[in-house]
Write a protein that holds these residues in place. Sequence first.
Motif, mmCIF file in Angstrom:
data_model
loop_
_atom_site.group_PDB
_atom_site.id
_atom_site.type_symbol
_atom_site.label_atom_id
_atom_site.label_comp_id
_atom_site.label_asym_id
_atom_site.label_seq_id
_atom_site.Cartn_x
_atom_site.Cartn_y
_atom_site.Cartn_z
ATOM 1 N N ASP A 151 -2.654 -6.424 15.746
ATOM 2 C CA ASP A 151 -1.834 -7.322 14.938
ATOM 3 C C ASP A 151 -1.844 -6.929 13.464
ATOM 4 O OD1 ASP A 151 -0.843 -8.870 16.975
ATOM 5 O OD2 ASP A 151 -2.349 -10.445 16.785
ATOM 6 N N ARG A 174 -0.540 -12.172 18.272
ATOM 7 C CA ARG A 174 -0.620 -13.523 17.698
ATOM 8 C C ARG A 174 0.696 -14.270 17.946
ATOM 9 N NH1 ARG A 174 -2.834 -11.999 13.524
ATOM 10 N NH2 ARG A 174 -4.967 -12.605 13.955
ATOM 11 N N HIS A 200 -6.071 -14.354 21.070
ATOM 12 C CA HIS A 200 -6.962 -14.777 19.989
ATOM 13 C C HIS A 200 -7.542 -16.139 20.354
ATOM 14 C CE1 HIS A 200 -5.611 -11.626 17.135
ATOM 15 N NE2 HIS A 200 -4.426 -11.807 17.671
ATOM 16 N N TRP A 252 -8.047 -19.962 19.055
ATOM 17 C CA TRP A 252 -7.400 -20.874 18.114
ATOM 18 C C TRP A 252 -8.208 -22.158 17.970
ATOM 19 C CZ3 TRP A 252 -2.641 -19.543 15.847
ATOM 20 C CH2 TRP A 252 -2.069 -18.358 16.329
#
Length: 304
Positions: free
Chosen positions: A237, A252, A301, A303
């Motif tokens: 990313d 993302r 990812h 969160w």
Amino acid sequence: MRRRTGPDDPVPGTEQTVNTPRQVPSTVGVIGGGRMGAGIAQVFAARGARVAVVESGADAADAARARLADGLAKAARLGKLTIDPAVVLDRLVVVDDIEQLPANADLVVEAVPERADLKIDVLTKVEAVVDDRAVLASNTSSLSIAELGAALRLPARFVGMHFFNPVPAAKLVEVVHAPATADGVVHRVSEWVRGLGKTDVVVRDSPGFATSRLGVLLGLEAIRMLEEGVADAEAIDSAMELGYRHPMGPLRSTDLVGLDVRLAIAEYLHKTLGERFAPPKLLRDKVTAGELGRKTGRGFHTWE
């Protein structure tokens, strides 16, 4: 009673326009009160439209009302809303049946899950309720506008209106026209998009349109790179964000859209456009495991 066109009436969207089109429609219906539907409703209400949001069942309707209130409160905190959130909220109503849509709606946007059968069912029910002069739109990110519109009595008034997540912050709306879509409808919808303070990009109906076709392809290749151990998710990313000035990296971005949503789009594009859109095993495995991105707290990812 809704107004039906007569034999001497123009096809919706083909009539000659003398006056400048309104900045935004005065009355809007939104089918679906999830993240996308609530965002679409919020931006129209913030610009002065009266908006009816349709959800299925009392619990879902209550959740949609809370989502709308939270979204407006957040916009106010961030300085993105210049009027009292309560004023905007007063323009919004959430109902639990399509029959409760205002018959005089200028625009109805469906924002239900990415399933053609579900969207067709919703759109045909909407068409039976609203006036014939209403514009009907789909927020689909990949499904054929021509195929969805073929089920309608008046396909000339049907158009794709592809908003992006998060709707209040995203600047783009992809306006998708099928062969049957009237030119006047495309013009009117583009004017409404600009009235929202957003930019319209008009594209021809094609699998994935312009944005999903490119965005999904980049996202799938990023997943393959992660699968092959080329680099970790943060590095992939960061490479696109810093090297190519993308505001958000492809992994993302996939988390934000939802891995389940991206998988559904990839499967459709794989079927219609070929092997380059074949979903990687890693994507399928994460969806099976319930790691769907931001909405579940974990995807490529983690969160908060």
